[in-house]
Design an enzyme around this catalytic site. Structure first.
Site, PDB file in Angstrom:
ATOM      1  N   SER A   1       0.799  -1.229   0.000  1.00 32.05           N
ATOM      2  CA  SER A   1       0.000   0.000   0.000  1.00 32.05           C
ATOM      3  C   SER A   1       0.830   1.277   0.000  1.00 32.05           C
ATOM      4  O   SER A   1       0.283   2.360   0.150  1.00 32.05           O
ATOM      5  CB  SER A   1      -0.948   0.014   1.187  1.00 32.05           C
ATOM      6  OG  SER A   1      -0.210  -0.071   2.362  1.00 32.05           O
TER       7      SER A   1
ATOM      8  N   THR B   1      -1.211   3.091   4.381  1.00 37.96           N
ATOM      9  CA  THR B   1      -0.536   4.382   4.309  1.00 37.96           C
ATOM     10  C   THR B   1       0.403   4.547   5.489  1.00 37.96           C
ATOM     11  O   THR B   1       0.030   4.236   6.616  1.00 37.96           O
ATOM     12  CB  THR B   1      -1.600   5.493   4.390  1.00 37.96           C
ATOM     13  OG1 THR B   1      -2.420   5.378   3.247  1.00 37.96           O
ATOM     14  CG2 THR B   1      -0.980   6.864   4.457  1.00 37.96           C
TER      15      THR B   1
ATOM     16  N   THR C   1       1.561   6.939   0.224  1.00 32.75           N
ATOM     17  CA  THR C   1       0.646   5.812   0.016  1.00 32.75           C
ATOM     18  C   THR C   1       0.461   5.518  -1.466  1.00 32.75           C
ATOM     19  O   THR C   1       0.664   6.406  -2.314  1.00 32.75           O
ATOM     20  CB  THR C   1      -0.730   6.159   0.631  1.00 32.75           C
ATOM     21  OG1 THR C   1      -1.576   5.011   0.583  1.00 32.75           O
ATOM     22  CG2 THR C   1      -1.429   7.289  -0.111  1.00 32.75           C
TER      23      THR C   1
ATOM     24  N   ARG D   1      -8.110   8.638  -9.249  1.00 28.54           N
ATOM     25  CA  ARG D   1      -8.526   8.969  -7.876  1.00 28.54           C
ATOM     26  C   ARG D   1      -7.328   9.456  -7.052  1.00 28.54           C
ATOM     27  O   ARG D   1      -6.240   8.886  -7.088  1.00 28.54           O
ATOM     28  CB  ARG D   1      -9.137   7.728  -7.226  1.00 28.54           C
ATOM     29  CG  ARG D   1      -9.666   7.960  -5.808  1.00 28.54           C
ATOM     30  CD  ARG D   1      -8.676   7.534  -4.739  1.00 28.54           C
ATOM     31  NE  ARG D   1      -9.242   7.589  -3.398  1.00 28.54           N
ATOM     32  CZ  ARG D   1      -8.530   7.426  -2.287  1.00 28.54           C
ATOM     33  NH1 ARG D   1      -7.241   7.185  -2.360  1.00 28.54           N
ATOM     34  NH2 ARG D   1      -9.094   7.511  -1.108  1.00 28.54           N
TER      35      ARG D   1
ATOM     36  N   GLY E   1      -6.353  10.565  -3.015  1.00 28.85           N
ATOM     37  CA  GLY E   1      -6.850  10.427  -1.648  1.00 28.85           C
ATOM     38  C   GLY E   1      -6.507  11.619  -0.776  1.00 28.85           C
ATOM     39  O   GLY E   1      -6.179  12.706  -1.258  1.00 28.85           O
ATOM     40  N   ASP E   2      -6.580  11.395   0.514  1.00 32.03           N
ATOM     41  CA  ASP E   2      -6.325  12.460   1.490  1.00 32.03           C
ATOM     42  C   ASP E   2      -4.835  12.726   1.707  1.00 32.03           C
ATOM     43  O   ASP E   2      -4.452  13.835   2.110  1.00 32.03           O
ATOM     44  CB  ASP E   2      -6.950  12.092   2.839  1.00 32.03           C
ATOM     45  CG  ASP E   2      -6.391  10.778   3.375  1.00 32.03           C
ATOM     46  OD1 ASP E   2      -6.347   9.780   2.607  1.00 32.03           O
ATOM     47  OD2 ASP E   2      -5.980  10.736   4.543  1.00 32.03           O
TER      48      ASP E   2
ATOM     49  N   THR F   1      -4.942   7.843   8.348  1.00 32.45           N
ATOM     50  CA  THR F   1      -4.945   6.665   7.494  1.00 32.45           C
ATOM     51  C   THR F   1      -6.375   6.165   7.386  1.00 32.45           C
ATOM     52  O   THR F   1      -7.233   6.537   8.183  1.00 32.45           O
ATOM     53  CB  THR F   1      -4.020   5.565   8.063  1.00 32.45           C
ATOM     54  OG1 THR F   1      -4.019   4.442   7.174  1.00 32.45           O
ATOM     55  CG2 THR F   1      -4.453   5.116   9.438  1.00 32.45           C
ATOM     56  N   GLY F   2      -6.626   5.342   6.382  1.00 32.60           N
ATOM     57  CA  GLY F   2      -7.977   4.822   6.203  1.00 32.60           C
ATOM     58  C   GLY F   2      -8.626   5.415   4.966  1.00 32.60           C
ATOM     59  O   GLY F   2      -7.949   5.893   4.055  1.00 32.60           O
TER      60      GLY F   2
ATOM     61  N   GLY G   1      -9.745   7.742   2.672  1.00 35.45           N
ATOM     62  CA  GLY G   1      -9.394   9.150   2.525  1.00 35.45           C
ATOM     63  C   GLY G   1     -10.584  10.061   2.256  1.00 35.45           C
ATOM     64  O   GLY G   1     -10.557  11.240   2.621  1.00 35.45           O
TER      65      GLY G   1
HETATM   66  C1  SD4 Z   1      -6.234   6.965   0.886  1.00 31.83           C
HETATM   67  N1  SD4 Z   1      -5.809   7.260   3.231  1.00 31.83           N
HETATM   68  O1  SD4 Z   1      -5.712   7.034  -0.214  1.00 31.83           O
HETATM   69  C2  SD4 Z   1      -5.338   6.612   2.042  1.00 31.83           C
HETATM   70  C3  SD4 Z   1      -5.255   5.119   2.117  1.00 31.83           C
HETATM   71  C4  SD4 Z   1      -5.243   4.517   3.424  1.00 31.83           C
HETATM   72  O2  SD4 Z   1      -6.107   2.803   4.684  1.00 31.83           O
HETATM   73  O3  SD4 Z   1      -4.710   5.017   4.382  1.00 31.83           O
HETATM   74  N2  SD4 Z   1      -5.899   3.388   3.504  1.00 31.83           N
HETATM   75  O4  SD4 Z   1      -7.428   7.135   1.088  1.00 31.83           O
END
Ligand code: SD4
Length: 330
Positions: free
Chosen positions: A85, A192, A210, A220, A222-223, A243-244, A246
């Site tokens: 990731s 991430t 990430t 796409r 992300g955050d 993380t997570g 986004g």
């Molecule tokens: C995203 N936050 O691209 C990142 C990915 C991530 O758990 O942290 N996934 O959305």
């Protein structure tokens, strides 16, 4: 689970505590996690944070700047092909492209990022150059790649055989539904990496990098490369990173929110909890998704909180580099 009543009680208690001298506040919401205020400190997301923290601390201890420490720390994870990731080995989008997002912030408030970048193993280092060598903050896609190549970065195929196999398996059904905590499946402990550091002088920096959500739509972003969403650092206050999923972080500008809450007197732990509760309140997706925040204040106090159980983070402080399970809302 932190239910609404408990949360209100805690918030009220926290309000009263804000009247106390800071030395008395250190145990407010920390639960089992000891709250230290000790510098230097490095904190980062997930288990891969352990080797990243070690590299960042080594950089500080050998006289490196705090900005060098955060960059070098996350580069360890970017270079690991077994990590699916971040950087090389990252899972591709649904068209088979590994597209990377990264950001970095310095103690002077300067920031740089890249998004939708292909074929470069260390996007964080390109983000640093955007910050240091251009008048801009974000470069995207083809333009980011052109800038990287002109700056001397080598292009490389980032799609490893393992990631390609996972993509081909996914293509069989092509069903898109981001999985919560897949990073905690055996042999897949990754996601991430967001890393924050405070050096002995109380100077702060942060980095986040990430490959984003696996099998996302091509294009796409992300955050992680959005300053204030996936990462925010203010040298007067502290830093936060996410993380997570986004999309949930971007809609609440989560890392900026955490730092602003700290500026207004919340501890890092309280600030992370409140930012997660903002998502719970505003976003119906929250029940099925994961978001985790980590934060550090200028004096070295740390905090973490997530929507779902299963989020963990690495903390290097006082001579120990340990993995800690975050508390969660659900
Ligand atoms: C995203 N936050 O691209 C990142 C990915 C991530 O758990 O942290 N996934 O959305």
């Amino acid at each position: 689970m932190l239910n609404r009543r408990k949360f209100i009680e805690r918030s009220a208690a926290a309000g009263m505590l804000s009247l106390l001298p800071s030395v008395l506040k250190s145990n407010t919401l920390s639960g089992k996690v000891p709250v230290k205020k000790q510098l230097p400190v490095i904190i980062s997301t997930w288990k891969h944070g352990i080797p990243a923290n070690a590299e960042a601390m080594k950089t500080l201890q050998s006289g490196g700047k705090v900005l060098d420490a955060v960059e070098k720390g996350v580069m360890v994870v970017e270079a690991d092909p077994e990590n699916h990731s971040v950087g090389i080995g990252g899972l591709p989008d649904r068209d088979g492209h590994v597209t990377l997002d990264a950001s970095i912030m310095a103690p002077d408030g300067n920031a740089g990022s890249v998004c939708f970048l292909e074929n470069i193993v260390h996007p964080v280092s390109v983000a640093r150059l955007v910050m240091e060598k251009t008048p801009h903050v974000i470069l995207a896609g083809e333009g980011a790649l052109q800038f990287a190549v002109e700056s001397g970065f080598k292009e490389q195929n980032l799609l490893t055989p393992g990631a390609e196999k996972a993509w081909k398996e996914w293509l069989e059904k092509s069903h898109y539904d981001p999985v919560t905590n897949w990073e905690n499946e055996p042999n897949k402990y990754h996601d991430t990496i967001g890393l924050l550091a405070v050096n002995e002088n109380g100077e702060l920096a942060g980095a986040c990098t990430t490959s984003g959500l696996a099998f996302k739509l091509h294009g796409r972003v992300g955050d992680s490369p959005i300053i204030g969403a996936g990462l925010f650092v203010d040298n007067e206050v502290g830093g936060a990173t996410a993380t997570g999923m986004g999309e949930l972080v971007m809609k609440t500008l989560g890392s900026f929110l955490v730092v602003e809450l700290m500026r207004n007197g919340r501890t890092p732990q309280q600030a992370c909890e409140e930012a997660v509760m903002r998502i719970v309140k505003k976003d119906p997706e929250n029940k099925r998704r994961q978001v985790g925040y980590i934060a550090v204040s200028k004096n070295g106090e740390t905090g973490a909180f997530s929507l779902q159980p299963g989020f963990n983070y690495a903390l290097h402080q006082g001579g120990e580099n340990i993995l800690i399970d975050s508390k969660s809302h659900y």
